[in-house]
Design a protein around this motif. Structure first.
Motif, PDB file in Angstrom:
ATOM      1  N   LEU A 262       3.976 -48.698 -12.570  1.00  0.00           N
ATOM      2  CA  LEU A 262       2.914 -47.894 -11.967  1.00  0.00           C
ATOM      3  C   LEU A 262       3.483 -46.802 -11.073  1.00  0.00           C
ATOM      4  O   LEU A 262       2.978 -45.673 -11.040  1.00  0.00           O
ATOM      5  CB  LEU A 262       1.966 -48.798 -11.167  1.00  0.00           C
ATOM      6  CG  LEU A 262       1.190 -49.838 -11.990  1.00  0.00           C
ATOM      7  CD1 LEU A 262       0.362 -50.719 -11.062  1.00  0.00           C
ATOM      8  CD2 LEU A 262       0.300 -49.173 -13.025  1.00  0.00           C
ATOM      9  N   SER A 263       4.563 -47.130 -10.371  1.00  0.00           N
ATOM     10  CA  SER A 263       5.190 -46.128  -9.510  1.00  0.00           C
ATOM     11  C   SER A 263       5.835 -45.028 -10.340  1.00  0.00           C
ATOM     12  O   SER A 263       5.694 -43.836 -10.037  1.00  0.00           O
ATOM     13  CB  SER A 263       6.235 -46.791  -8.614  1.00  0.00           C
ATOM     14  OG  SER A 263       6.878 -45.836  -7.805  1.00  0.00           O
ATOM     15  N   TYR A 269      -5.061 -45.388 -10.752  1.00  0.00           N
ATOM     16  CA  TYR A 269      -6.492 -45.640 -11.002  1.00  0.00           C
ATOM     17  C   TYR A 269      -6.804 -47.115 -10.747  1.00  0.00           C
ATOM     18  O   TYR A 269      -6.104 -48.013 -11.233  1.00  0.00           O
ATOM     19  CB  TYR A 269      -6.840 -45.284 -12.445  1.00  0.00           C
ATOM     20  CG  TYR A 269      -8.270 -45.603 -12.820  1.00  0.00           C
ATOM     21  CD1 TYR A 269      -9.316 -44.794 -12.405  1.00  0.00           C
ATOM     22  CD2 TYR A 269      -8.558 -46.724 -13.585  1.00  0.00           C
ATOM     23  CE1 TYR A 269     -10.627 -45.091 -12.753  1.00  0.00           C
ATOM     24  CE2 TYR A 269      -9.869 -47.025 -13.943  1.00  0.00           C
ATOM     25  CZ  TYR A 269     -10.901 -46.212 -13.517  1.00  0.00           C
ATOM     26  OH  TYR A 269     -12.190 -46.513 -13.858  1.00  0.00           O
ATOM     27  N   GLY A 270      -7.842 -47.363  -9.958  1.00  0.00           N
ATOM     28  CA  GLY A 270      -8.266 -48.726  -9.667  1.00  0.00           C
ATOM     29  C   GLY A 270      -7.527 -49.378  -8.511  1.00  0.00           C
ATOM     30  O   GLY A 270      -7.829 -50.520  -8.157  1.00  0.00           O
ATOM     31  N   GLU A 275      -2.202 -49.299  -1.650  1.00  0.00           N
ATOM     32  CA  GLU A 275      -1.376 -49.568  -2.822  1.00  0.00           C
ATOM     33  C   GLU A 275      -0.836 -48.267  -3.416  1.00  0.00           C
ATOM     34  O   GLU A 275       0.340 -48.175  -3.794  1.00  0.00           O
ATOM     35  CB  GLU A 275      -2.186 -50.336  -3.872  1.00  0.00           C
ATOM     36  CG  GLU A 275      -2.496 -51.778  -3.482  1.00  0.00           C
ATOM     37  CD  GLU A 275      -3.497 -52.433  -4.425  1.00  0.00           C
ATOM     38  OE1 GLU A 275      -3.495 -53.681  -4.517  1.00  0.00           O
ATOM     39  OE2 GLU A 275      -4.297 -51.712  -5.061  1.00  0.00           O
ATOM     40  N   SER A 276      -1.686 -47.265  -3.494  1.00  0.00           N
ATOM     41  CA  SER A 276      -1.266 -45.967  -4.030  1.00  0.00           C
ATOM     42  C   SER A 276      -0.148 -45.349  -3.197  1.00  0.00           C
ATOM     43  O   SER A 276       0.806 -44.776  -3.730  1.00  0.00           O
ATOM     44  CB  SER A 276      -2.463 -45.015  -4.091  1.00  0.00           C
ATOM     45  OG  SER A 276      -3.486 -45.531  -4.910  1.00  0.00           O
ATOM     46  N   GLU A 277      -0.273 -45.469  -1.890  1.00  0.00           N
ATOM     47  CA  GLU A 277       0.744 -44.922  -0.995  1.00  0.00           C
ATOM     48  C   GLU A 277       2.053 -45.694  -1.147  1.00  0.00           C
ATOM     49  O   GLU A 277       3.142 -45.100  -1.132  1.00  0.00           O
ATOM     50  CB  GLU A 277       0.256 -44.989   0.452  1.00  0.00           C
ATOM     51  CG  GLU A 277       1.259 -44.508   1.503  1.00  0.00           C
ATOM     52  CD  GLU A 277       1.659 -43.044   1.337  1.00  0.00           C
ATOM     53  OE1 GLU A 277       2.668 -42.644   1.954  1.00  0.00           O
ATOM     54  OE2 GLU A 277       0.980 -42.298   0.602  1.00  0.00           O
ATOM     55  N   GLU A 278       1.987 -46.991  -1.293  1.00  0.00           N
ATOM     56  CA  GLU A 278       3.194 -47.804  -1.483  1.00  0.00           C
ATOM     57  C   GLU A 278       3.951 -47.360  -2.739  1.00  0.00           C
ATOM     58  O   GLU A 278       5.178 -47.244  -2.737  1.00  0.00           O
ATOM     59  CB  GLU A 278       2.825 -49.283  -1.590  1.00  0.00           C
ATOM     60  CG  GLU A 278       4.036 -50.198  -1.753  1.00  0.00           C
ATOM     61  CD  GLU A 278       3.643 -51.658  -1.901  1.00  0.00           C
ATOM     62  OE1 GLU A 278       4.470 -52.525  -1.539  1.00  0.00           O
ATOM     63  OE2 GLU A 278       2.533 -51.944  -2.390  1.00  0.00           O
ATOM     64  N   TYR A 335       1.352 -56.284 -10.471  1.00  0.00           N
ATOM     65  CA  TYR A 335       1.205 -55.684  -9.143  1.00  0.00           C
ATOM     66  C   TYR A 335      -0.025 -56.244  -8.431  1.00  0.00           C
ATOM     67  O   TYR A 335      -1.119 -56.294  -8.986  1.00  0.00           O
ATOM     68  CB  TYR A 335       1.094 -54.164  -9.276  1.00  0.00           C
ATOM     69  CG  TYR A 335       1.107 -53.425  -7.954  1.00  0.00           C
ATOM     70  CD1 TYR A 335       2.085 -53.692  -7.008  1.00  0.00           C
ATOM     71  CD2 TYR A 335       0.151 -52.455  -7.662  1.00  0.00           C
ATOM     72  CE1 TYR A 335       2.129 -53.022  -5.801  1.00  0.00           C
ATOM     73  CE2 TYR A 335       0.171 -51.773  -6.451  1.00  0.00           C
ATOM     74  CZ  TYR A 335       1.167 -52.061  -5.525  1.00  0.00           C
ATOM     75  OH  TYR A 335       1.194 -51.399  -4.327  1.00  0.00           O
ATOM     76  N   SER A 336       0.173 -56.691  -7.206  1.00  0.00           N
ATOM     77  CA  SER A 336      -0.864 -57.316  -6.369  1.00  0.00           C
ATOM     78  C   SER A 336      -1.385 -58.625  -6.959  1.00  0.00           C
ATOM     79  O   SER A 336      -2.426 -59.132  -6.538  1.00  0.00           O
ATOM     80  CB  SER A 336      -2.030 -56.354  -6.121  1.00  0.00           C
ATOM     81  OG  SER A 336      -1.598 -55.254  -5.345  1.00  0.00           O
ATOM     82  N   GLY A 337      -0.672 -59.167  -7.927  1.00  0.00           N
ATOM     83  CA  GLY A 337      -0.967 -60.508  -8.439  1.00  0.00           C
ATOM     84  C   GLY A 337      -2.386 -60.708  -8.922  1.00  0.00           C
ATOM     85  O   GLY A 337      -2.925 -59.904  -9.677  1.00  0.00           O
ATOM     86  N   ASP A 338      -2.995 -61.803  -8.439  1.00  0.00           N
ATOM     87  CA  ASP A 338      -4.319 -62.201  -8.919  1.00  0.00           C
ATOM     88  C   ASP A 338      -5.415 -61.198  -8.566  1.00  0.00           C
ATOM     89  O   ASP A 338      -6.472 -61.194  -9.191  1.00  0.00           O
ATOM     90  CB  ASP A 338      -4.695 -63.574  -8.338  1.00  0.00           C
ATOM     91  CG  ASP A 338      -3.831 -64.684  -8.912  1.00  0.00           C
ATOM     92  OD1 ASP A 338      -3.240 -64.461  -9.991  1.00  0.00           O
ATOM     93  OD2 ASP A 338      -3.734 -65.754  -8.284  1.00  0.00           O
TER      94      ASP A 338
END
Length: 486
Positions: A262-263, A269-270, A275-278, A335-338
């Protein structure tokens, strides 16, 4: 007097004509009533029984039709496309001579993830053949994102690799001691002697226009010589068997929703703002990722983003797969698991991973070695009844090519650009949810892995850009390694 009373009373009852007629009339009425009731009961019973018989005659027909309908849908969901008599063909032609032994060596440092290294190694086998050089067992990438310390023999069956290709290329485990210190050429491949070192194995041979025997050698190297190590092969087969014990058939879903993917793609999106900043910070701090500023919305509209877990769930639903479908997640840590995976499991709760199938003891030796755990995912994906990649990365392409080579096993390649347009129309109220399935099925009529020749670059494209836009040889080795002959 007593006799008179008693006798008189008895004779009066017996001989009175009115009383006798009344009794006869009563008995006749009762008899007629009972007869009518009985007859009516028989009629109703027969009528009801006839309805039951008719219903029983009809019910099996209805069940058969339902069964046929269910079986037809089931076949459509799981049946592999016809191979039309095509089969693997990797034998050398009559012009292919035995390998020559030259006092020249090629050393290789493979780079990237598992499948980038695998295809790069297969290419280096072909390069060694072309250059009449001895190939030294490649070194695997230890500096990539995964920081995997695995050696060649940890991931692959080294002895099998050497012996299987002995008629094609001479392969040794290491350079002879007497030439280890010799200078190694890094660029020029003409008029040389000694040692050439290939710093990166993913430079890629051309996809097309190579001699037929070289193309078939690439297939022999990848599909026959480059086996995984015995420990990986053994556990991989066990996990496939355990999946088959849970359900007759399963989907292998290559869910590219890991943090690094994703990075790298800049797809947010979503995701939440945090999370986007990370992901942005990670991309900024990764030196070898050259593109830093990415417009996530444009990426998604152009179909360059991996499908989200939610989008994958909607996609599989639209194709007709029921909620009970067994799905194996072939991927690293989501990413971010569950938090995000639940958007898929809410639609398909029967989802498993290697961590759920294998015991902790079985996975202990592979812990911390991304290439080895990725090899398990690869085995399970190749052997699945249906393979679905959420993004067209190296593993997706290589698994698709391997499945084509093995008989065109069903591989559903999502049209991400087309799906995003449909999903956005539904969200905007421009498309009814009830008609989404029809549109999704229409969009994917020719995306199930049926036989077809490898696609070239779009017309009008020239130069190196043309090479980059060609379909990968390892994604579709037809026609060189798949044909009607042997």
């Amino acid at each position: 007097m007593a006799n008179h009373r008693g006798g008189g009373g008895y004779n009066h009852s017996r001989n009175h004509p009115s009383t006798s007629r009344i009794r006869k009339s009563f008995f006749l009425s009762v008899t007629l009533y009972v007869t009518l009731v009985f007859a009516l009961s028989i009629f109703i019973f027969m009528l009801y029984s006839n309805d039951i018989v008719q219903d029983e005659r009809k019910m099996p027909l209805l069940r058969v039709e339902d069964h046929k309908s269910d079986k037809l849908l089931d076949d459509q969901l799981w049946r592999a496309p016809s191979s039309h008599g095509l089969r693997p063909c990797v034998k050398p032609t009559s012009k292919y001579g035995a390998t020559a032994v030259w006092d020249r060596y090629i050393t290789v440092r493979s780079n990237g993830g598992l499948n980038q290294m695998r295809t790069g190694i297969a290419d280096m086998v072909a390069v060694a053949r072309i250059m009449n050089a001895t190939l030294v067992i490649p070194q695997l990438d230890k500096r990539s994102f995964w920081q995997d310390s695995s050696t060649f023999s940890d991931v692959f069956d080294e002895l099998h690799f050497i012996t299987y290709l002995q008629q094609d290329v001479r392969i040794v485990k290491e350079l002879p001691k007497e030439i280890e210190s010799l200078p190694r050429a890094r660029k020029h491949f003409t008029s040389w002697s000694g040692v050439i070192h290939v710093a990166k194995s993913d430079s890629r041979l051309a996809n097309n226009d190579l001699p037929l025997d070289i193309q078939r050698l690439r297939c022999r190297a990848l599909y026959h010589a480059l086996h995984f190590s015995p420990s990986i092969e053994s556990l991989g087969k066990k996990l496939v068997k355990r999946l088959k014990s849970r359900a007759e058939r399963y989907i292998a879903l290559h869910l590219r929703y890991e943090k690094d993917m994703l990075s790298f793609t800049g797809c947010t999106y979503g995701l939440t703002e945090a999370e986007s900043e990370e992901l942005r910070v990670m991309r900024e701090n990764t030196n070898h990722w050259k593109i830093k500023n990415i417009n996530s919305t444009e990426q998604r509209i152009d179909g360059l983003c991996p499908l989200t877990p939610k989008e994958v769930g909607i996609f599989l639903q639209a194709l007709g797969y029921p909620p009970s479908t067994l799905i194996y997640i072939a991927a690293g840590e989501i990413y971010s698991g569950d938090t995000h995976l639940s958007e898929l499991t809410s639609r398909f709760p029967n989802i498993v991973s290697k961590e759920m199938l294998a015991t902790k003891e079985e996975l202990r030796t592979f812990s911390g070695h991304a290439s080895q755990t990725a090899a398990l995912d690869y085995i399970i994906s190749v052997e699945s009844d249906v393979f679905v990649p959420s993004h067209s990365g190296n593993m997706a392409r290589t698994v698709e090519g391997h499945r084509r080579f093995l008989g065109h096993r069903k591989t559903i390649t999502p049209d991400r650009k087309g799906l995003v347009q449909l999903f956005d129309k539904v969200e905007a109220g421009l498309l009814q949810v009830s008609s989404l399935s029809q549109h999704v099925k229409k969009l994917h009529e020719k995306r199930y892995g049926a036989p077809r020749r490898r696609a070239g670059a779009p017309s009008g494209i020239k130069g190196r850009a043309r090479l980059r836009l060609e379909e990968s040889f390892y994604q579709n080795p037809y026609p060189e390694c798949i044909c009607t002959g042997r």
